[in-house]
Scaffold this active site. Structure first.
Site, mmCIF file in Angstrom:
data_model
loop_
_atom_site.group_PDB
_atom_site.id
_atom_site.type_symbol
_atom_site.label_atom_id
_atom_site.label_comp_id
_atom_site.label_asym_id
_atom_site.label_seq_id
_atom_site.Cartn_x
_atom_site.Cartn_y
_atom_site.Cartn_z
ATOM 1 C CG HIS A 208 -1.866 1.358 1.534
ATOM 2 N ND1 HIS A 208 -3.109 1.321 1.269
ATOM 3 C CD2 HIS A 208 -1.412 2.413 1.657
ATOM 4 C CE1 HIS A 208 -3.522 2.443 1.539
ATOM 5 N NE2 HIS A 208 -2.530 3.101 1.675
ATOM 6 C CG ASN A 291 -7.992 8.483 2.073
ATOM 7 O OD1 ASN A 291 -9.095 7.824 2.211
ATOM 8 N ND2 ASN A 291 -6.954 7.968 2.051
ATOM 9 N NE ARG A 293 -8.669 10.938 6.488
ATOM 10 C CZ ARG A 293 -9.128 9.811 6.048
ATOM 11 N NH1 ARG A 293 -10.046 9.648 5.241
ATOM 12 N NH2 ARG A 293 -8.123 8.740 5.884
#
Lengths: 452, 154
Positions: A208, A291, A293
């Site tokens: 990841h 994402n 944020r």
């Protein structure tokens, strides 16, 4: 936009972090807390704290109207949502916009476009960012064979209606296809009442990796390099690093470019992360999701770039644009973050709220702790169990791993169970030191090794 | 295991916020009984602490009742309004009797107005907040002289 006062719509370490960043930018801060967090560090450090509601998050931190009402009533002209809670709620972003409060994050429509996984894959497609090669619906073993022939083995044949690992079959070679198709189809019918199948490339050895980006909202975008967050338990990140030392240079620059393309395509505003699944065998990266944020693991990026990402977010909200160009961003050294949680790994990671009797954190060169806890603080049972982020930086990954090991050994927390010892064993494991990791390593290799 | 004062305080805080009615703890040299039932007798050497007053709703950390007066507290942060509409008489005046279900004020959150109920029977002794002010969760809005005591002093 001239801003003067920021409402911090979060709790825990990120609320403390945002309060400090506000101070550094000459902004006042007001933190909205729940009844359980009246005496929290964020409440003590902010210029003002207001109690939104009772302890349960749905009656305090997750109540959009309550949060915006509190921001307005306390004279705030900006709102920072932190991570978790309402940070990826387009409803909050839109309500702030309507009420003339600068939302420290992307525009509501950006949040909407990237928030839904399928919509995000479509956006990635528009921006020319690769996703895991997949088929449309397949109706026969012959169709599965055709797809596998073009995508390459192994392939995963799975139910469209799927979930929970049922109706899934991995075909490693041509001979597996027929059986895989039949079995997946039967299971899918049995489990979901729908035998519809599709196939996608199966990445057995995956990492990841994710790219930190920042945009000014008017088309300017920079990236701050990438992180490797392969050490996960049940899709929860446990340890994060920057940079992703295992990535070959070509793959690294290709994910940087892809992330920036995606962000530019949306005139992205504020901080964001574009996540990729990296196929180690093929040396190819596929978009997973974005994402919208600031993320828990942002400090490792700060440590290797020397940039304060939250201050940068505030600067953009203030209309100051990006403080740097891509050429100004240089990476140095290696950083690792361990999430320290109030949980008992030996009891199935059961949360362990309670009173912290002793809090003796490590210190020294290259050690950073982002936390809201201290001795005498109470860890309430209502929220996430993370109590600290221990971040180390060193000249090389090898030195950083060593430094993390001794920092974890030095960290003493009494009164509640923590995962400190678990994390220490993890970073001292030979595979971790050698960076022989993938997304399944923690559960398939490390956890079983603990039993003995 | 020895228990320190601050730990007892933390236990009391937790207990107050919980929906438990009673908590008993025994360790070396300490026997602690927490109860929300005011009649819980301090039997024998037990230290009985009546944690909260009879008001169960809202489950606020009710500020200490002063002179036997019981506060009606804000159920969440919001703007306090004493009257249903501007220019109309307030829901309640000081001196007025209220029952558990009497509406005493409105709390507004983003134009959503929610009535607050007295939650006990008695007489309004004091209004604590000015009309239109922001109140936080748990803030005392009114002080009420409970019915039993009101009868005594009458």
């Amino acid at each position: 936009m001239a801003l003067s006062r920021v409402f911090v719509a979060n709790r825990g370490e990120i609320a403390v972090r945002v309060v400090r960043a506000c101070r550094a930018r000459g902004l006042e801060s007001v933190v909205g807390v729940s009844d359980a967090d009246r005496e929290s560090l964020a409440a003590a450090l902010a210029d003002r704290a207001v109690v939104l509601g009772p302890a349960p998050a749905r009656d305090s931190y997750l109540d959009t109207n309550l949060v915006v009402h509190a921001a307005k009533a306390t004279g705030c002209d900006a709102l920072h949502p932190g991570y978790g809670f309402l940070s990826e709620s387009p409803v909050l972003a839109r309500l702030c916009e309507r009420e003339g409060i600068a939302f420290v994050g992307p525009r509501a429509e950006t949040i909407e476009r990237l928030g839904d996984k399928l919509a995000a894959r479509a956006v990635a497609g528009e921006a020319g960012v690769a996703i895991v090669p997949g088929s449309g619906e397949i109706r026969s073993a012959a169709e599965a064979l055709t797809f596998a022939g073009s995508a390459g083995y192994p392939v995963l044949i799975k139910a469209s209606a799927g979930g929970g690992g049922r109706g899934m079959f991995v075909a490693r070679a041509e001979v597996d296809i027929e059986e895989g198709f039949e079995r997946a189809s039967e299971e899918a019918r049995a489990a979901f009442g729908d035998g519809a199948l599709f196939a996608e490339r199966f990445v057995e050895d995956a990492r990841h990796v994710e790219v930190q980006i920042m945009g000014d909202g008017a088309g300017e975008v920079v990236h701050y390099g990438e992180r490797d967050c392969s050490v996960q338990r049940r899709f929860q990140k446990v340890v994060e690093e920057a940079p992703a030392a295992a990535l070959p240079p070509r793959a690294r620059s290709s994910i940087h470019d892809a992330a920036c393309r995606l962000a530019r395509h949306l005139d992205y505003r504020s901080a964001g992360t574009v996540e990729f699944l990296y196929d180690v065998a093929r040396e190819e990266a596929y978009f997973i999701e974005a994402n919208v944020r600031i993320q828990v693991e942002h400090p490792v990026t700060e440590e290797v770039t020397g940039v304060d990402l939250i201050e940068e977010q505030l600067r953009i909200a203030q209309g100051g644009g990006l403080s740097v160009t891509q050429e100004d961003i240089a990476l140095a050294g290696h950083a690792i973050e361990c999430r320290i949680n109030a949980e008992a790994p030996e009891r199935g990671f059961a949360p362990s709220p309670g009173l912290i009797d002793a809090w003796c954190p490590p210190a020294g060169r290259g050690i950073r702790i982002d936390s809201h806890c201290r001795a005498g603080a109470f860890v309430p049972p209502f929220y996430d169990s993370m109590i600290a982020k221990l971040i180390v930086r060193a000249g090389s990954r090898t030195e950083a791993v060593e430094r993390m090991g001794s920092a974890l050994a030095e960290f003493r927390i009494d009164g509640i169970a923590t995962n400190l010892a678990f994390q220490e064993r993890l970073v001292r494991h030979p595979d971790f030191a050698a960076n022989r990791l993938n997304t399944r390593w923690l559960e398939d290799v490390f956890m079983p090794s603990l039993v003995h | 295991m020895s228990i320190e004062r601050k730990e007892v305080e933390a236990l009391i805080r937790l207990f107050e916020r919980s929906d438990w009615h009673e908590l008993r703890l025994e360790t070396d040299g300490l026997k602690l009984v927490l109860s929300k039932d005011a009649d819980a007798a301090a039997a024998g050497s037990e230290a009985a602490v009546a944690a909260a007053s009879a008001t169960e709703d809202p489950p606020a950390p009710a500020p200490e009742a002063v002179d036997g007066l019981v506060p009606i507290t804000a159920p969440n942060l919001g703007t306090f309004y004493r009257a249903p509409k501007p220019g109309t008489p307030p829901y309640v005046e000081v001196g007025q009797s209220v029952s558990e279900t009497t509406e005493v004020c409105l709390i507004e959150v983003m134009k959503l107005f929610t009535p607050v109920h007295a939650g006990l029977s008695g007489r309004i002794a004091k209004a604590c907040v000015e009309d239109g002010e922001m109140v936080e969760f748990g803030a005392p809005l009114f002080l009420v002289e409970p019915e039993a005591r009101a009868a005594e002093t009458a």
